[in-house]
Design an enzyme around this catalytic site. Structure first.
Site, PDB file in Angstrom:
ATOM      1  N   GLU A 153       1.078  -1.090   0.082  1.00 14.80           N
ATOM      2  CA  GLU A 153      -0.033   0.183   0.085  1.00 14.80           C
ATOM      3  C   GLU A 153       0.926   0.940   0.090  1.00 14.80           C
ATOM      4  O   GLU A 153       1.816   1.290   1.087  1.00 14.80           O
ATOM      5  CB  GLU A 153      -1.178   0.153   1.048  1.00 14.80           C
ATOM      6  CG  GLU A 153      -2.053  -1.051   0.775  1.00 14.80           C
ATOM      7  CD  GLU A 153      -2.935  -0.962   2.215  1.00 14.80           C
ATOM      8  OE1 GLU A 153      -2.874  -0.037   3.101  1.00 14.80           O
ATOM      9  OE2 GLU A 153      -3.334  -2.356   2.506  1.00 14.80           O
ATOM     10  N   CYS A 261      -1.531  -6.369   6.621  1.00 18.60           N
ATOM     11  CA  CYS A 261      -1.617  -8.302   6.247  1.00 18.60           C
ATOM     12  C   CYS A 261      -0.127  -7.817   7.515  1.00 18.60           C
ATOM     13  O   CYS A 261      -0.342  -9.725   7.548  1.00 18.60           O
ATOM     14  CB  CYS A 261      -0.155  -7.771   4.912  1.00 18.60           C
ATOM     15  SG  CYS A 261      -1.570  -7.125   3.832  1.00 18.60           S
TER      16      CYS A 261
HETATM   17  N1  LIG Z   1      -3.824  -4.831   0.976  1.00 18.41           N
HETATM   18  C1  LIG Z   1      -2.979  -5.144   0.941  1.00 18.41           C
HETATM   19  O1  LIG Z   1      -1.621  -4.123   0.600  1.00 18.41           O
HETATM   20  C2  LIG Z   1      -2.827  -6.195   0.872  1.00 18.41           C
HETATM   21  C3  LIG Z   1      -1.199  -7.591  -0.051  1.00 18.41           C
HETATM   22  C4  LIG Z   1      -1.428  -8.360  -0.506  1.00 18.41           C
HETATM   23  C5  LIG Z   1      -2.104  -9.356  -0.300  1.00 18.41           C
HETATM   24  N2  LIG Z   1      -3.313  -8.898   0.602  1.00 18.41           N
HETATM   25  C6  LIG Z   1      -4.770 -10.208   0.595  1.00 18.41           C
HETATM   26  O2  LIG Z   1      -5.609  -9.829  -0.662  1.00 18.41           O
HETATM   27  C7  LIG Z   1      -6.583  -9.912  -0.012  1.00 18.41           C
HETATM   28  C8  LIG Z   1      -8.076  -9.067  -0.219  1.00 18.41           C
HETATM   29  O3  LIG Z   1      -6.790  -7.776   0.827  1.00 18.41           O
HETATM   30  P1  LIG Z   1      -7.799  -5.900   0.443  1.00 18.41           P
HETATM   31  O4  LIG Z   1      -6.509  -5.777   1.607  1.00 18.41           O
HETATM   32  O5  LIG Z   1      -7.665  -5.977  -0.959  1.00 18.41           O
HETATM   33  O6  LIG Z   1      -8.767  -6.158   2.047  1.00 18.41           O
HETATM   34  P2  LIG Z   1      -9.965  -4.971   1.046  1.00 18.41           P
HETATM   35  O7  LIG Z   1     -10.583  -5.898   2.453  1.00 18.41           O
HETATM   36  O8  LIG Z   1      -9.784  -3.795   1.117  1.00 18.41           O
HETATM   37  O9  LIG Z   1     -10.678  -5.354   0.417  1.00 18.41           O
HETATM   38  C9  LIG Z   1     -12.017  -7.115  -0.141  1.00 18.41           C
HETATM   39  C10 LIG Z   1     -12.842  -6.727  -0.297  1.00 18.41           C
HETATM   40  O10 LIG Z   1     -13.852  -8.053  -0.732  1.00 18.41           O
HETATM   41  C11 LIG Z   1     -14.847  -7.384  -0.284  1.00 18.41           C
HETATM   42  N3  LIG Z   1     -16.001  -8.311  -0.578  1.00 18.41           N
HETATM   43  C12 LIG Z   1     -15.994  -9.258   0.986  1.00 18.41           C
HETATM   44  N4  LIG Z   1     -16.762 -10.033   0.161  1.00 18.41           N
HETATM   45  C13 LIG Z   1     -17.448 -10.427  -1.215  1.00 18.41           C
HETATM   46  C14 LIG Z   1     -17.665 -11.398  -1.906  1.00 18.41           C
HETATM   47  N5  LIG Z   1     -18.608 -12.072  -1.188  1.00 18.41           N
HETATM   48  N6  LIG Z   1     -17.814 -10.914  -2.976  1.00 18.41           N
HETATM   49  C15 LIG Z   1     -17.272  -9.748  -3.531  1.00 18.41           C
HETATM   50  N7  LIG Z   1     -16.504  -8.916  -2.556  1.00 18.41           N
HETATM   51  C16 LIG Z   1     -16.720  -9.219  -1.841  1.00 18.41           C
HETATM   52  C17 LIG Z   1     -15.110  -6.514   0.674  1.00 18.41           C
HETATM   53  O11 LIG Z   1     -16.667  -5.565   0.915  1.00 18.41           O
HETATM   54  C18 LIG Z   1     -13.776  -5.322   0.270  1.00 18.41           C
HETATM   55  O12 LIG Z   1     -14.184  -4.284  -0.529  1.00 18.41           O
HETATM   56  C19 LIG Z   1      -6.574 -10.333   1.726  1.00 18.41           C
HETATM   57  O13 LIG Z   1      -6.414 -11.675   1.267  1.00 18.41           O
HETATM   58  C20 LIG Z   1      -5.053  -9.869   2.256  1.00 18.41           C
HETATM   59  O14 LIG Z   1      -3.893 -10.678   2.487  1.00 18.41           O
HETATM   60  C21 LIG Z   1      -3.860  -7.047   0.596  1.00 18.41           C
END
Ligand SMILES: NC(=O)c1ccc[n+]([C@@H]2O[C@H](COP(=O)([O-])OP(=O)(O)OC[C@H]3O[C@@H](n4cnc5c(N)ncnc54)[C@H](O)[C@@H]3O)[C@@H](O)[C@H]2O)c1
Length: 435
Positions: A153, A261
């Site tokens: 991020e 994370c």
């Molecule tokens: N944020 C980071 O920097 C980062 C980096 C690498 C990996 N990740 C991984 O990626 C994944 C997502 O992280 P994030 O930070 O983007 O999460 P986030 O919470 O920002 O986004 C997740 C989204 O999924 C949506 N959602 C939930 N249930 C749903 C469904 N049934 N159908 C459609 N949409 C749905 C939520 O409303 C939300 O907008 C996690 O596993 C995280 O560990 C995150």
């Protein structure tokens, strides 16, 4: 290619936008109707540098769309990315319900061959579980691929467009070819696309984040011992970072790591290890060190005020868990603010991007300023919790005029000790002597 991205959060929106930028047609799906409405009207619900330009261009040129209907998106696409939350469950292990529920629904929806790509961070064995969940209802062939995401991020767009490496876990030749074609434009400078089995790909993500968290906790312990031994952690950091085996990056001590994370991924790897009878001793300590590091500055503040914070006005610079993001998940600032409020202190805070998110939690329990100087008025002390660039070179004359007392507690070691001495500040930082 025609791509759907399920889950339009930090990872989903950035991935979807960047895939569109390389000419693909992308539909992003989210269950949050409010978010979809915002995105459709051109409003980006998160703060991420550079995202706005790409977002606007790809929406305008019709390559990036948004829907709340999983079926609508899946029917029009061949590649389906899962960028869904995997928060810690009650025992700290990753909660797979979001991923597996969508997988179950996909089984009912898909009507021809699809590649379903897991981009969420998930424990080893999840690709098998996703396959089983889809298979229950599916009448057509499909492949499940593990493609963990390594973006940071604050640098998400840059990281996605030019990744150090792309990791792809698959045992299917057909899926491998499709993934290679998709990612080729992102690795033109020669960075590798690394193919492996699904389980190794899943573990690679946890290993990477756990290693980085270990590096941070290690340096924080070095900082703590520096304080006791009257050494200067900045000198030690430069001294060890010049060794190429160690490297200069990720050696900055501070008030611990936060975000969505590192904390959850360290916990999840500890739990996954326990499940197979392995006690991951280092990671237990990494977590323990980080928990105490988040509030390590609070005793210094209490001590300064003779253990009585009642009515003291503490200005806080920085609320996000790190600079260049509005993300406040597990932010150290919150742990510190909670303790200070409990001791009766009054908080007046500023962050360039994260104030709305903090307001939603603290409501009127803390005050906010429109800039970093406004919150200093009549403050008994300043606390720095996030190293935003804008805090690095403030107008100290103005700072001195506004504050009641010239006291700074710096959780991110932004200022030079000599400079603070010559400016007449009482200055407390991490792993360096108090001046
Ligand atoms: N944020 C980071 O920097 C980062 C980096 C690498 C990996 N990740 C991984 O990626 C994944 C997502 O992280 P994030 O930070 O983007 O999460 P986030 O919470 O920002 O986004 C997740 C989204 O999924 C949506 N959602 C939930 N249930 C749903 C469904 N049934 N159908 C459609 N949409 C749905 C939520 O409303 C939300 O907008 C996690 O596993 C995280 O560990 C995150």
């Amino acid at each position: 290619m025609k791509i759907s991205v399920i889950g339009t959060g930090y990872v989903g929106l950035v991935s979807g936008t960047c895939f569109a930028e390389t000419g693909n047609k992308v539909i992003c799906v989210d269950i949050d109707d409010n978010k979809i409405q915002k995105l459709r009207s051109g409003d980006i619900p998160i703060y991420e540098p550079q995202l706005d330009v790409l977002f606007e261009r790809n929406v305008r040129q019709g390559r990036l769309q948004f829907t709340n209907s999983l079926k609508e998106a899946v029917d029009q696409t061949d590649l389906i990315f899962l960028a869904l939350p995997t928060p810690p469950g009650e025992d700290g292990s990753a909660d797979l319900s979001y991923v597996l529920n969508v997988a179950k629904d996909l089984g009912e929806i898909i009507s021809d061959y699809k590649v379903i790509v897991d981009k969420s961070t998930v424990p080893v064995g999840t690709a098998e579980k996703v396959t089983a969940a889809i298979q229950k209802n599916a009448k057509v062939n499909f492949d499940v691929v593990s493609n963990p995401e390594f973006l940071r991020e604050g640098f998400a767009v840059e990281d996605f467009l030019k990744p150090d490496r792309v990791v792809i876990g698959t045992s299917s030749e057909r899926a491998k070819k499709i993934m290679e074609e998709l990612y080729r434009p992102f690795v033109r400078q020669g960075n590798p696309i690394i193919f492996m089995d699904e389980k190794s790909a899943e573990l690679t993500k946890y290993a990477a984040n756990s290693f980085l968290a270990t590096k941070i906790s290690f340096m924080n312990e070095i900082a703590n011992i520096c304080e006791l031994l009257e050494a200067d952690v900045d000198k030690v950091r430069i001294g060890i970072g010049s060794d190429t085996r160690i490297g200069k990056r990720f050696l900055f001590p501070g008030i611990g790591y936060g975000g969505s994370c590192f904390p959850k991924d360290v916990q999840a790897l500890i739990r996954s290890s326990k499940k197979v009878g392995y006690d991951f001793k280092i990671l237990n300590s990494v977590e323990e060190v980080n928990t105490s590091q988040k509030t390590i500055i609070v005793p210094k503040i209490k001590n300064y005020f003779g253990n009585n914070l009642s009515g003291k006005k503490i200005a806080v610079w920085g609320l996000a868990f790190k600079p260049d993001t509005d993300d406040i998940r597990e932010a150290p600032s919150r742990y510190i603010i909670d303790e200070l409020l409990e001791c009766g202190a009054k908080i007046s805070a500023f962050d360039p991007e994260a104030m709305d998110n903090i307001k939603a939690i603290y409501l009127d329990k803390i005050n906010f300023g429109t800039n970093n100087y406004e919150v200093l008025e009549d403050a008994d002390a300043l606390l720095i919790a996030t190293e935003w660039s804008v805090f690095r070179n403030p107008d100290f004359t103005r700072v001195s005029q506004l504050m009641k007392e010239k006291v700074i507690f710096d959780g991110r070691n932004l200022y030079d000790l000599q400079k603070m001495t010559s400016l007449g500040y009482r200055y407390y930082s991490i792993g360096r002597k108090d001046v």
